[in-house]
Each structure stands twice: as structure tokens, then as C-alpha cells.
Write a protein that holds these residues in place. Sequence first.
Motif, PDB file in Angstrom:
ATOM      1  N   MET A   1       0.841  -1.197   0.000  1.00 46.90           N
ATOM      2  CA  MET A   1       0.000   0.000   0.000  1.00 46.90           C
ATOM      3  C   MET A   1       0.877   1.248   0.000  1.00 46.90           C
ATOM      4  O   MET A   1       2.022   1.208   0.477  1.00 46.90           O
ATOM      5  N   PRO A   2       0.367   2.345  -0.533  1.00 48.27           N
ATOM      6  CA  PRO A   2       1.136   3.592  -0.525  1.00 48.27           C
ATOM      7  C   PRO A   2       1.115   4.235   0.857  1.00 48.27           C
ATOM      8  O   PRO A   2       0.117   4.161   1.580  1.00 48.27           O
ATOM      9  N   LEU A   3       2.216   4.836   1.227  1.00 48.64           N
ATOM     10  CA  LEU A   3       2.248   5.673   2.437  1.00 48.64           C
ATOM     11  C   LEU A   3       1.930   7.092   1.981  1.00 48.64           C
ATOM     12  O   LEU A   3       2.821   7.914   1.743  1.00 48.64           O
ATOM     13  N   ASP A   4       0.637   7.344   1.850  1.00 52.39           N
ATOM     14  CA  ASP A   4       0.182   8.608   1.264  1.00 52.39           C
ATOM     15  C   ASP A   4      -0.232   9.639   2.308  1.00 52.39           C
ATOM     16  O   ASP A   4      -0.757  10.700   1.978  1.00 52.39           O
ATOM     17  N   GLY A   5      -0.012   9.312   3.585  1.00 53.90           N
ATOM     18  CA  GLY A   5      -0.358  10.243   4.642  1.00 53.90           C
ATOM     19  C   GLY A   5      -1.787  10.134   5.114  1.00 53.90           C
ATOM     20  O   GLY A   5      -2.190  10.822   6.062  1.00 53.90           O
ATOM     21  N   GLU A   6      -2.559   9.253   4.491  1.00 50.96           N
ATOM     22  CA  GLU A   6      -3.961   9.095   4.882  1.00 50.96           C
ATOM     23  C   GLU A   6      -4.061   8.236   6.138  1.00 50.96           C
ATOM     24  O   GLU A   6      -3.493   7.137   6.202  1.00 50.96           O
TER      25      GLU A   6
END
Length: 330
Positions: free
Chosen positions: A155-160
Amino acid sequence: MNEPRYLIHEGSDLPEIPVADGLSRPEALAGPEEAMDARVFITDDEGRSIGHAALWWSDAPPLEGHKPGTIGGFDSTDEATAIQLLEVATSYLRKLGCTLAIGPMNGNTWRRHRYVIGSSGRGPFLLEPRNPAPHPIWWHAAGFEELSRYSSSLMPLDGEAAVSPALKERLEKSGIVIRPLDASRYDDELRTIHEISLKSFSNNFLYTPLEEDSFIASYRKVKDRVDPDFVRIAEKDGETCGFVFAIADLESAARGEKPALIVKTLAVDPSSRSAGLGSLLVDEVHRLGREKGFTEAIHALQHETNTSLKITGRHHGEAFRRYALFSKPL
């Protein structure tokens, strides 16, 4: 050429048997410290091992309605030898009163177990099980079927964040404090983590408790690779009630790839009555990973019924590797 022969050697010591070219050494797959009850060898007419496995039956994981025995430390030169090896192993377990053979498993779920059965093609990550692609096919050919499935997701570490501000506030007001691991007290911290692991995992599939000394020894092996900020420990009223253990994927870094942050273990003491704490711990370690330059996270080796898969879903994780554990009625 004579027909292959087999040898069953009881005990954890290793008999002096030469190994055929291309076959892994038995001790590389299951060392004597893993206290197997026996080893099985298939040998050729020159007395060389062309297939071997280790057996555990005296302290195998519990499974309702069965007396399991486990087969691990497996390798074989070809499918025909693998089938013969597994037949000898299961026949021996049957004679000892076992009703179900489970594998690959080196005695219990704390040690090496599972086969990779599906992959997106992404390279292996640190601490991930791996196996030659034919091995699960050979086990199927020997009459084994899937007993349970697992997955690893990216998963992306997108700040969500998956935890709402209201839930975070509620947990903080209940007395929850989250801190990093204290590296100067590494072994003491591991003892605390071990205690929470026993409480959190006691209802897991094929669970067996692990002695504290063995638990500490396994985590000492990765001490030099552990960033204390990526081990978040939750406390409530001064008592530890949960933790998350994450580690950088140094294996991909060694291949020249940008490493992901591996979220390896998440545990919460059920008696703490802290709903949402697991999600908060994962949010915390994701946030710190992003601050330190990581752009992706791996939620590793999750059982198909694990409630942590809900957290993975909230972070938009996509499975890139699947694993299975196999069994055969005896």
C-alpha cells in the motif's frame, strides 16, 4: 540402478549422510535447535540423500478433532522423490497415532512454515518465507490439500490515516500512550512484547505458546536492523497493552530497489478494552515511515481470517503474494 531407499532417524541430531548435488543441507532448512522428533531421508544407490524432511509430533500445534504431526525442513531433487518422501513421512506419523499431517511447518507457527503459491512478481522481502516454485505442486501430487491461506499486501504511504480524530482522541483520553522501543533495554522490551504476543495470539489458528527465551533469541537476530521508532509500544495506565513491529525491507534495498516498510507484527491485549488501538498503532508506524522517506508499506503474512486485514483494506492494500499451509488426513 537400485530403487531409492529411505531412512528414518529419530532425534534432532543429524546423521552423516551425503547430499546430492543441488539439494539443500538438512540443517539449513531445519536446525537441531528446532528440536524435531525425527528426520526422513530418501537415498540413492550411492547412499546420497535425494530428498529429506523433518518431523514433529510430540509437541505439534493443537487442532480440534485431530492429533496433528508436522512436516518441515523439506527438499527434494524431483517430484517422484518428493512424493515418496512425503508418503514415508505421513506413514510414519500415522503409525505414531497422528491423524493429520500439516506442512510445510518446522514444528509450529513461530518457525518457518507456509509455501508461496502466488505472486505478482515483486521480489522477496526481508523475513519472508520462500520456496522453489515446484514444491507446492509436489505436495499436491502427494495428496496434500490447502489447510489455510495467507497474504502479503502493498500500500502507498500517502499520509492518509485510517483512524478518525475522534477515535484517536477517545483512546488518548482513556489513558493510551504510544512510545518507541527503548533500544537500551532491548531484551526487557522483548519480554514485554512476548507477554502481549501470548495474550493477543492465543486464539490464532494452530497457536502454540513460545517460551520467552526462544522469542527473545529470534528477535536478537534482527536487533541491528531494528529502528526503535518503528516498534511502537502502547501503554495504558502504565501497563503495556499493544505493540506494532515494523522493519525496513533491507533485502530489496540490497537489490538496489527503494525499500518498503514491512509491518510484520501487530498485537493488542484483548483485556485492555481498547477498540481501535490496532488501527492507531498502524497509523503511527505508517506516519513515521513516511516521515523517514518510505513511500510504501507491506502488511506481511496475514492469515485469511485475521482481523488486521480490515486495517489493510482501510489503507488500500493490494495483495501481491499469497501463501498456503497444507494438510493430509492420515
